[in-house]
Every structure is written in C-alpha cells, then in structure tokens.
Scaffold this motif. Structure first.
Motif, short mmCIF file in Angstrom:
data_model
loop_
_atom_site.label_atom_id
_atom_site.label_comp_id
_atom_site.label_asym_id
_atom_site.label_seq_id
_atom_site.Cartn_x
_atom_site.Cartn_y
_atom_site.Cartn_z
N UNK A 96 0.83 -1.10 0.03
CA UNK A 96 0.05 0.24 0.03
C UNK A 96 0.76 1.01 -0.03
N UNK A 97 0.54 2.07 -0.75
CA UNK A 97 0.86 3.66 -0.54
C UNK A 97 0.07 4.36 0.52
N UNK A 98 0.66 4.98 1.49
CA UNK A 98 -0.01 5.63 2.53
C UNK A 98 0.27 7.28 2.34
N UNK A 99 -0.78 7.82 2.33
CA UNK A 99 -0.73 9.48 2.19
C UNK A 99 -0.75 10.30 3.70
N UNK A 100 -0.26 9.39 4.60
CA UNK A 100 -0.49 10.29 5.98
C UNK A 100 0.54 9.82 7.04
N UNK A 101 1.18 10.17 7.64
CA UNK A 101 2.04 9.57 8.90
C UNK A 101 1.15 8.87 9.62
N UNK A 102 0.16 9.40 10.41
CA UNK A 102 -0.54 8.94 11.27
C UNK A 102 -1.06 7.51 10.70
N UNK A 103 -1.56 7.37 9.75
CA UNK A 103 -2.29 6.15 8.87
C UNK A 103 -0.96 5.15 8.98
N UNK A 162 6.32 2.96 -2.12
CA UNK A 162 6.05 4.19 -2.74
C UNK A 162 5.28 3.86 -4.30
N UNK A 163 5.83 2.74 -4.67
CA UNK A 163 5.23 2.31 -6.27
C UNK A 163 4.98 0.78 -6.16
N UNK A 164 4.42 0.31 -7.07
CA UNK A 164 3.85 -1.00 -7.28
C UNK A 164 3.08 -1.51 -6.07
N UNK A 165 1.87 -0.78 -5.96
CA UNK A 165 1.33 -0.95 -4.66
C UNK A 165 -0.25 -1.62 -5.20
N UNK A 166 -0.69 -2.37 -4.07
CA UNK A 166 -2.27 -2.67 -4.51
C UNK A 166 -3.15 -1.54 -4.11
N UNK A 167 -2.96 -0.74 -3.06
CA UNK A 167 -3.85 0.03 -2.81
C UNK A 167 -3.32 1.55 -2.48
N UNK A 168 -4.21 2.54 -2.43
CA UNK A 168 -3.69 3.75 -2.01
C UNK A 168 -4.33 4.06 -0.83
N UNK A 211 -9.03 -4.40 7.15
CA UNK A 211 -9.51 -5.67 7.00
C UNK A 211 -10.30 -6.03 5.91
N UNK A 212 -11.22 -4.98 5.31
CA UNK A 212 -12.07 -5.33 4.11
C UNK A 212 -11.00 -5.81 2.82
N UNK A 213 -9.75 -5.24 2.90
CA UNK A 213 -8.96 -5.10 1.86
C UNK A 213 -8.21 -6.50 1.79
N UNK A 214 -8.22 -7.35 2.90
CA UNK A 214 -7.48 -8.36 2.97
C UNK A 214 -8.42 -9.68 2.20
N UNK A 273 -8.16 2.05 -6.79
CA UNK A 273 -7.75 1.15 -5.44
C UNK A 273 -7.52 2.19 -4.61
N UNK A 274 -8.56 3.48 -4.27
CA UNK A 274 -8.45 4.51 -3.20
C UNK A 274 -9.23 3.87 -1.96
N UNK A 275 -8.38 4.02 -0.95
CA UNK A 275 -9.13 3.83 0.35
C UNK A 275 -9.10 4.83 1.31
N UNK A 276 -10.27 5.48 1.54
CA UNK A 276 -10.35 6.76 2.49
C UNK A 276 -10.52 6.45 3.88
N UNK A 277 -9.85 6.85 4.69
CA UNK A 277 -9.92 6.40 6.06
C UNK A 277 -10.35 7.84 6.91
N UNK A 278 -11.25 7.73 7.66
CA UNK A 278 -11.71 8.89 8.46
C UNK A 278 -10.67 9.37 9.46
N UNK A 279 -10.45 10.57 9.66
CA UNK A 279 -9.49 11.10 10.50
C UNK A 279 -10.05 11.49 11.77
#
Length: 172
Positions: free
Chosen positions: A102-109, A122-128, A169-172, A143-149
């Motif tokens: 996964x590529x992650x767009x936030x330190x807390x995540x 950073x690349x060759x990822x299954x989800x963002x 877990x829904x991504x597993x 393959x975008x996954x939004x997480x509530x902050x």
C-alpha cells in the motif's frame, strides 16, 4: 495539579483514573498545570503528548497517563478496557505480515496500516490509503481507500481504531 485535556484525549484521561481534569480544545485557555493532548498538538504549558491511533498506542497512552498521579494501572487492568473491542484486542502488540502493498498518504495512518501487516511502499502498490482530509492531494485514481481522520468520527479512541481497522481488514 490541574490537568487539562483535549476532547480527543478525554477517554484516555478518564480510563487512566484522573478524576479532576478540564476539557478544552485549546488547553492554554484553561490555565492548567499539565495538558494531555495528541502528540502533533502544541501548547505553551507543560504537556504530556500521547498517540492514540493504534491499539498499542492506546494501551501505552493509558499506561503513561495513569502514572501522573502515582496510581499506575497494571497491564491486566488496561487490557480489560479492550474487552469490548475485538479488532483493537486483535491488533494489540500485533506482528501480522500480509502480502499487500500500500501507498500511504499520512504519517498517522502508517502506524495503523503497519499494525494490520501491510507493506508500505511508494510504487507497485495494491491500494492507496489516505485520510479523508487529503482527498484532493491524492494523484492516483484506482484502488483508493479513504480513512476517517478526526472529523465526523467518534472521539472514543477504541471506536476510532476499530473503524479504521475494519476498513483495512476489508482489503484482505
């Protein structure tokens, strides 16, 4: 000692056994002796920064806050707080490894994504995976996954972590 906490940290303060505290989104306005707040927040008064994104961080924060007044909770006392939160209990001190990049767009995540066992790349990822507040900064389109902050989510750290773990877990 006058303890001031932010709304996001109040549950930790309460569970840690602090009885006399004030809640204020802006602790400096309260004129206390010690502020208990999220690690990314800054105040002028003495403060105890905590992290509460993952089950382990919640555990460690309760432990740390319980030491303030000399009534440190035991590990078993703290673990009981997790009894109603199956996913938090599952990922407490987890060492899961999964073959999902996964590529992650936030330190807390990154902390919670690591708990679930995903590989952060950073690349060759299954989800963002990105927080709801940075949707406009995401350049990928699939393959975008939004997480509530912090907005529109429970202030209870267990419920917040449960929701985030469930999404992942829904991504597993």
């Amino acid at each position: 000692m006058k303890v001031v906490t932010t709304p996001m940290c109040e549950e930790i303060v309460r569970l840690a056994g602090i009885k006399d505290y004030a809640v204020n989104k802006f602790p400096d306005e309260e004129g206390g002796d010690l502020a208990i707040l999220l690690s990314e927040s800054k105040v002028k008064m003495n403060s105890l920064p905590i992290k509460i994104n993952t089950a382990t961080q919640i555990f460690e924060s309760i432990k740390k806050v319980s030491q303030i007044e000399g009534n440190e909770l035991s590990d078993s006392e703290i673990i009981r707080f997790f009894d109603d939160y199956g996913l938090c209990k599952k990922y407490l001190n987890s060492d899961f490894k999964r073959d999902i990049n996964v590529k992650v767009y936030s330190e807390f995540l990154k902390d919670i994504v690591s708990d679930v066992g995903f590989n952060i790349v950073l690349d060759d990822f299954d989800y963002v995976i990105y927080p709801d507040y940075s949707k406009e900064n995401v350049i990928e389109t699939e393959n975008l996954v939004e997480i509530p902050s912090h907005n529109d989510i429970s202030k209870n750290p267990f419920k917040k972590a449960e929701l985030r773990y469930a999404i992942l877990e829904n991504l597993i």
